[in-house]
Design a protein around this motif. Structure first.
Motif, PDB file in Angstrom:
ATOM      1  N   MET A   6       1.451  -7.056   5.399  1.00  0.00           N
ATOM      2  CA  MET A   6       1.087  -5.688   4.993  1.00  0.00           C
ATOM      3  C   MET A   6       2.366  -4.871   4.855  1.00  0.00           C
ATOM      4  SD  MET A   6      -2.155  -5.964   4.825  1.00  0.00           S
ATOM      5  CE  MET A   6      -2.714  -4.292   4.612  1.00  0.00           C
ATOM      6  N   PHE A   7       2.530  -4.166   3.728  1.00  0.00           N
ATOM      7  CA  PHE A   7       3.792  -3.464   3.468  1.00  0.00           C
ATOM      8  C   PHE A   7       3.495  -2.097   2.851  1.00  0.00           C
ATOM      9  CE2 PHE A   7       7.876  -2.543   1.706  1.00  0.00           C
ATOM     10  CZ  PHE A   7       8.776  -3.210   2.526  1.00  0.00           C
ATOM     11  N   ASP A   8       3.759  -1.024   3.616  1.00  0.00           N
ATOM     12  CA  ASP A   8       3.531   0.338   3.124  1.00  0.00           C
ATOM     13  C   ASP A   8       4.834   0.849   2.496  1.00  0.00           C
ATOM     14  OD1 ASP A   8       3.242   3.100   2.777  1.00  0.00           O
ATOM     15  OD2 ASP A   8       1.915   3.293   4.506  1.00  0.00           O
ATOM     16  N   THR A   9       4.820   1.049   1.181  1.00  0.00           N
ATOM     17  CA  THR A   9       6.055   1.399   0.466  1.00  0.00           C
ATOM     18  C   THR A   9       6.402   2.884   0.587  1.00  0.00           C
ATOM     19  OG1 THR A   9       4.824   1.701  -1.583  1.00  0.00           O
ATOM     20  CG2 THR A   9       5.854  -0.452  -1.234  1.00  0.00           C
ATOM     21  N   THR A  15       0.842  -1.194   0.000  1.00  0.00           N
ATOM     22  CA  THR A  15       0.000   0.000   0.000  1.00  0.00           C
ATOM     23  C   THR A  15       0.882   1.250   0.000  1.00  0.00           C
ATOM     24  OG1 THR A  15       0.004   0.024   2.411  1.00  0.00           O
ATOM     25  CG2 THR A  15      -1.877  -1.034   1.343  1.00  0.00           C
ATOM     26  N   ALA A  16       0.240   2.401  -0.188  1.00  0.00           N
ATOM     27  CA  ALA A  16       0.858   3.726  -0.030  1.00  0.00           C
ATOM     28  C   ALA A  16      -0.301   4.713  -0.173  1.00  0.00           C
ATOM     29  CB  ALA A  16       1.921   3.988  -1.094  1.00  0.00           C
ATOM     30  N   ASP A  53       9.684   4.086   3.487  1.00  0.00           N
ATOM     31  CA  ASP A  53      11.143   3.986   3.363  1.00  0.00           C
ATOM     32  C   ASP A  53      11.530   4.150   1.895  1.00  0.00           C
ATOM     33  OD1 ASP A  53      13.771   3.580   4.087  1.00  0.00           O
ATOM     34  OD2 ASP A  53      13.364   1.787   5.278  1.00  0.00           O
ATOM     35  N   SER A  54      12.837   4.185   1.619  1.00  0.00           N
ATOM     36  CA  SER A  54      13.304   4.362   0.236  1.00  0.00           C
ATOM     37  C   SER A  54      13.080   3.066  -0.543  1.00  0.00           C
ATOM     38  CB  SER A  54      14.797   4.686   0.239  1.00  0.00           C
ATOM     39  OG  SER A  54      15.512   3.548   0.674  1.00  0.00           O
ATOM     40  N   GLU A  55      13.095   3.175  -1.871  1.00  0.00           N
ATOM     41  CA  GLU A  55      12.875   1.986  -2.708  1.00  0.00           C
ATOM     42  C   GLU A  55      13.916   0.888  -2.440  1.00  0.00           C
ATOM     43  OE1 GLU A  55      11.558   2.643  -6.802  1.00  0.00           O
ATOM     44  OE2 GLU A  55      13.048   1.156  -7.379  1.00  0.00           O
ATOM     45  N   PRO A  56      15.234   1.221  -2.407  1.00  0.00           N
ATOM     46  CA  PRO A  56      16.217   0.150  -2.151  1.00  0.00           C
ATOM     47  C   PRO A  56      15.990  -0.538  -0.805  1.00  0.00           C
ATOM     48  CG  PRO A  56      17.323   2.149  -2.905  1.00  0.00           C
ATOM     49  CD  PRO A  56      15.895   2.504  -2.707  1.00  0.00           C
ATOM     50  N   ASN A  57      15.652   0.270   0.223  1.00  0.00           N
ATOM     51  CA  ASN A  57      15.410  -0.327   1.544  1.00  0.00           C
ATOM     52  C   ASN A  57      14.176  -1.222   1.525  1.00  0.00           C
ATOM     53  OD1 ASN A  57      17.622   0.930   2.573  1.00  0.00           O
ATOM     54  ND2 ASN A  57      16.506   2.512   3.694  1.00  0.00           N
TER      55      ASN A  57
END
Ligand code: DC
Length: 220
Positions: free
Chosen positions: A195-198, A142-143, A201-205
């Motif tokens: 569940m993962f909110d993008t 999600t975001a 954090d940064s894309e690489p992380n």
């Protein structure tokens, strides 16, 4: 190994799926393509998107090679293609007609060049709930909608598609509403999804965290 990545438009499903596919050498099935193919074919054939019968006929006859050919069309990923896919994907009969093609991919997963793969990553909105409930690891990414619209607008600019941030945001809000409230396969996380909110954090992380979660869950 079967991994599913569900979530709304612009949440980062594609970026995460591509990275996981590369890291674990999995075949990658972007399930939105099947709905985009049928939706765009409706538009190209001059059929009204409300014509469920025509959408069903096109879905029943859709093949992988046809889907890949339609994917090269300029409107496959534009607002026109996105809108058409969102409308026809709400028809339960159309979803049922496209289910087998998606499920069967996990039985014999192959890379784009046709060579066999040891597993598959499914990217879509119902892949963990409907297409592959038996998947080994399921993510729901999600975001906030404003961030998702910003990302999608950037993609469009890079692809040379002429649109504004406001248009993309308005269309995305409409799609969210339609995707969440439709009777057939509404957008919702599987009970056992991570569940993962993008946006946190940064894309690489984020990519490193997703890989770590998979390794932990599968004892790799
Ligand atoms: O992921 P995408 O933006 O390419 O998806 C396009 C449309 O297809 C989206 O509005 C909803 C639909 N879709 C779906 O209903 N189920 C899926 N598994 C994938 C996409």
């Amino acid at each position: 190994m079967i991994i599913t990545v569900d979530g709304p438009a612009g949440a980062g499903k594609g970026t995460i799926s591509a990275h996981v596919a590369k890291t674990f050498k999995l075949a990658y099935f972007d399930t939105g393509m099947v709905y985009r193919a049928v939706g765009l074919q409706m538009v190209l054939s001059g059929y009204a998107l409300e014509d469920k019968q025509k959408a069903l006929e096109l879905a029943e006859n859709m093949t992988f090679p046809q889907m890949m050919a339609l994917a090269k069309h300029k409107d496959f990923r534009s607002d026109i293609g996105s809108h058409a896919a969102s409308v026809i994907s709400a028809y339960p009969e159309v979803r049922a007609a496209l289910l087998k093609m998606q499920r069967d991919f996990a039985l014999n997963p192959v890379f784009a060049d046709g060579t066999p793969a040891d597993g598959v990553i499914y990217d879509g909105r119902d892949t963990g709930t409907v297409i592959c409930p038996e998947a080994d690891v399921k993510f729901f990414v999600t975001a906030p909608v404003e961030i998702r619209a910003q990302r999608r607008h950037k993609d469009y600019v890079v692809a040379g598609i002429d649109t504004t941030y406001e248009t993309v945001l308005a269309e995305m809000k409409k799609r969210d509403e339609r995707d969440q409230n439709r009777a057939s396969a509404p957008l919702k996380p599987a009970p056992d999804a991570v569940m993962f909110d993008t946006s946190l954090d940064s894309e690489p992380n984020n990519l490193a965290k997703v890989v770590e979660i998979i390794k932990q869950k599968l004892n790799l």
